[in-house]
Write an enzyme that holds these catalytic residues in place. Sequence first.
Site, short mmCIF file in Angstrom:
data_model
loop_
_atom_site.label_atom_id
_atom_site.label_comp_id
_atom_site.label_asym_id
_atom_site.label_seq_id
_atom_site.Cartn_x
_atom_site.Cartn_y
_atom_site.Cartn_z
N LEU A 613 0.83 -1.21 0.00
CA LEU A 613 0.00 0.00 0.00
C LEU A 613 0.86 1.25 0.00
O LEU A 613 0.47 2.29 -0.50
CB LEU A 613 -0.90 0.03 1.24
CG LEU A 613 -1.97 -1.05 1.33
CD1 LEU A 613 -2.64 -1.00 2.69
CD2 LEU A 613 -2.99 -0.85 0.23
N GLY A 616 7.28 3.52 4.04
CA GLY A 616 7.63 4.56 4.99
C GLY A 616 9.05 4.35 5.44
O GLY A 616 9.72 3.41 5.00
N VAL A 621 4.12 -1.02 3.87
CA VAL A 621 2.79 -1.25 4.43
C VAL A 621 2.03 -2.12 3.42
O VAL A 621 2.01 -1.81 2.23
CB VAL A 621 2.05 0.08 4.65
CG1 VAL A 621 0.69 -0.17 5.27
CG2 VAL A 621 2.88 1.01 5.52
N LYS A 635 1.95 -2.86 8.67
CA LYS A 635 3.22 -2.15 8.48
C LYS A 635 4.33 -3.03 9.04
O LYS A 635 4.37 -3.32 10.23
CB LYS A 635 3.15 -0.82 9.21
CG LYS A 635 4.38 0.04 9.10
CD LYS A 635 4.05 1.50 9.38
CE LYS A 635 4.64 1.95 10.70
NZ LYS A 635 4.51 3.38 10.93
N ASP A 733 5.80 14.55 13.08
CA ASP A 733 5.96 14.29 11.65
C ASP A 733 4.62 14.48 10.92
O ASP A 733 4.20 13.63 10.15
CB ASP A 733 6.52 12.88 11.43
CG ASP A 733 7.16 12.73 10.04
OD1 ASP A 733 7.38 13.77 9.37
OD2 ASP A 733 7.43 11.59 9.64
#
Length: 946
Positions: A613, A616, A621, A635, A733
Amino acid sequence: MEQSTAASPWLLLLCLAVAATGGALQARAQPDVNGFISIDCGLAGKTTSYVDDTTKLLYTSDTDFIGNVGSTHNISAQYMVRPTHLSRRYHSVRSFPDGVRNCYTLRSLVPGGKYLLRASFMYGDYDGLGSLPIFDLHVGVNYWQTVNISEPDLEVTAEAVVFVPDEFVHVCLLNTGAGTPFISDLELRPLKKKFYPQANLTKGLVLEHRLNLAPPDTSIVRYPVDPHDRVWLPKSDAKMWSSISTTETVQSDGDVFEVPSMVMQTAVTPLNAAMNLEIIWSPNPQPQNQSLGYLIIMHFSELQLLPSNAERQFYISINDMQLPEPVSPHYLGTGFVSNGNARYRDNKYNISMYATANSTLPPVISAVEFFSVISATNIATDSQDVSAIMAIKANYEVQKNWMGDPCVPKTMVWERLTCSYTSDNSPRIISINLSSSGLNGDISSSFTNFKAVQYLDLSNNNLTGSIPGSLSQLTSLTILDLSGNHLNGSISPELLKRTQDGSLNLRHGNNPDICTDGNSCQPTKTKNKLAIYGVVLIAVIVVLVLVAVALFFFLRQRNPESMNNSVKSHKEMKNDGHRTEKDGYGNSPLGLETRQFTYIELERITNNFRRVLGKGGFGNVYEGSLEDGTQVAVKIRSKSSNQGDREFLTEVQILTLIHHKNLVSMIGYCKDGEHMALVYEFMSEGTLEEHISGKGNNAVCLPWRQRLRIAVESAQGLEYLHKGCNPPLVHRDVKATNILLNAKLEAKIADFGLSKAFHHNDDTHVSTNRIVGTPGYVDPDYQTTWRATSKSDVYSFGIVLLVLVTGKPPILRTPHTISIIEWVQQRLAQGNIEGVVDVRIHGDHDINSMWKAAVIALKCTTEALAERPTMTDVVAQLQECLNLEEELADGGSDSGIYNGTNSDDINWTDDAYSTNKSTNSSQRAALEKEHNFGRVPTMDTGPAVR
Ligand SMILES: *[C@@H]1O[C@H](CO)[C@@H](O)[C@H](O)[C@H]1NC(C)=O
Ligand SMILES: *[C@@H]1O[C@H](CO)[C@@H](O)[C@H](O)[C@H]1NC(C)=O
Ligand SMILES: *[C@@H]1O[C@H](CO)[C@@H](O)[C@H](O)[C@H]1NC(C)=O
Ligand SMILES: *[C@@H]1O[C@H](CO)[C@@H](O)[C@H](O)[C@H]1NC(C)=O
Ligand SMILES: *[C@@H]1O[C@H](CO)[C@@H](O)[C@H](O)[C@H]1NC(C)=O
């Protein structure tokens, strides 16, 4: 799936085709790395560019800036050979025998930037007629100067310092009936904003002279010695002045002109110490007396290290009027004196400098510039109309007098256009008649950008394809004539509605393939009937399904055992002892129970990590599906990830503690040997970033109302972190890729790996090893103090808000790298909210809510932490924006124009965007002094003002 993969090679091919045609041309018409544009007009033959001998700058041919207008010539051979070297730039010219106005368009500029424009002319009997022309130059829609070619071999140069409000500027040559205009060379150089503060939105400066006094030789100083490529001409006069110089560097970084050291290093003084230092100057007479006055800027530096008992101090008088304060230049620093408000309109200037009674040394001056001030108050046509009409011109290759600004001046309105003029606003295009103009191809979508157009006539052309339904959005449009083309398809319901309610007269006769009643196409009525049958059918199916589902749950409640049997295959996968039903976690306030997964289970859930998906810092993920069919996002920490156990555990801890509808909720986690993973609720619509940038599968443009809702929801999520958690949390973040959207486009904040708990009394949130966050979103205060507070999240959220408003990334390359904050400030400072708004949502928003959102965003990103609002304030203010926007939806009209007072609705001081952060106090002091008509110049050297 199949379809989309099959389609992408086509898209790619299309993109390549575009790049190969328009793209290549466009690329050459871009400013270079310095932001310079250097054009050798009329450059002929196969050469399209070359490197200039003296400046080493690349000069390109002018076709990308003007097209095939006019004609190109070489100057006559007798003028090519001269005692001194004639720059290659003068070898060719472009002349304009046809049309009153012919314009070059210089693009890809920074709107609101300050630019130096320089045009050069040498006749060189290029046409063999020996007739010397006089013509006018315009910059944009304002008069620049008259070019009087008085000798065939004279190099005439026109230079102006101007403020450019748009992404482009036109340089136009106007035939005033005194000969054919021509041009040899055109240059554009960006200047720092602080340079030449006298040039602004309403005033421009036309250079008369820029003199480097007493240089060692007669060479000209320009690029690269002057990084802004100002041309400093040498000037010495042994009968009037003696000269002094230094080999030390003169520091000028800090002042508002940054005169190169090489220019400042030499200076003139009187022939003998008892005399005055005199400079005499007569401006070129301007026809029609167009000048608003003359500006004299004198640059000073002390080049000698003076003993303590010596002093150099002098008064300046201009035409016998003494400036109030004496000047005493700083050693190896720069300073200037000018008549800031340019009140002189004399035809001769006698500048006299004389020592004060206390002075032991004579006056000294290093350089001087003389400008004529011109008015720049003519307002150009609405920029959206300009972009649209330029797109139409390019798309259909319109061969008319379509040059420069479409509506201004009134005497030069483009053929076939009609404009409306009001005293304060930009002129608008209200009628376009392109009947019988040989237009080929589809009806361009650019037509839907003429928001003020009332009459659009495209009749009797060769237009094909269907009639874009989006034309119905042109609310001012009353007559649309498309007759006599080869259009096909049916007329969209939106357009039909406009014709039926009488707001639009649509003429489409003589288009054999248009589907309307009475020809071969499906009559619309039958279609409607079919549609009704369709709706009924769907409704019946829905009801049946609902009944079946109700029955299912009814039976299940009555006899759970039997139902479990029927889903046995699922049950086998089930991890005993853990709740997997959807109501066992997530939104439930009691959902503290967190399922622990084994790695084997994750493999099964994600079908062997089949579909990624996203990616990161932590790892990939994957899409997954629990035993009961609930979709999840998994994740996995990649082995190469530099994010350690700590971040992982932080996130697990935080996610088990916090529950809010606008924070992504955790379903479980996996810590199985070295494998670590988090299992989240599935957010089917991906990241906000994908929606804004149009990447991935989410290329549909989010309307403004939707964006505002997302803003409110994510703000609520952050507010909960800051206020609803104990201890409070900083996310650290916040960015568009960490805001996820579910199927209903509800926003949730994700990725708490960097989050930290903080207490107001201690320093646990001071990170000692590295700055975390994402470039473009990181609070500058955090970068300098290493101290993350909730206000750092507010800053990052402000950036997200700007991204939502503009549809642009947080760092823009335009081509200079510029932050989204600066980009927005520049436009808002001019009251140009429309220039800020994402073009894809143009028209479909309430202007006040948009303005207010932009102001909130800028407030969030102010440098001073104390001035930033809290997330609670932000939620409240954004909610008001949303209300404004929903009022619009509830029948309000979208014709509301921002009138400048609505920002008062916001309680915060609205100076968020009006203060220029780059002007620090000493620069401001310098400006203030300078406007006070020749006060003592500030002599701050570079480092002092930084
Ligand atoms: C100008 O001179 C160049 C060579 O110096 C030549 O290639 C070009 O064709 C000439 N252009 C015209 C319009 O004569
Ligand atoms: C053009 O320049 C010539 C020579 O300097 C001068 O005599 C003439 O008056 C000028 N014409 C205009 C219109 O300024
Ligand atoms: C431009 O500067 C002049 C003074 O040089 C000033 O009177 C004018 O108000 C300024 N215009 C703008 C738009 O700042
Ligand atoms: C000259 O010196 C005297 C005494 O030192 C002082 O009062 C006066 O202000 C000085 N004049 C100027 C112009 O600096
Ligand atoms: C339309 O196109 C055809 C060929 O494509 C051409 O023969 C005709 O002249 C064009 N008509 C107009 C009005 O441009």
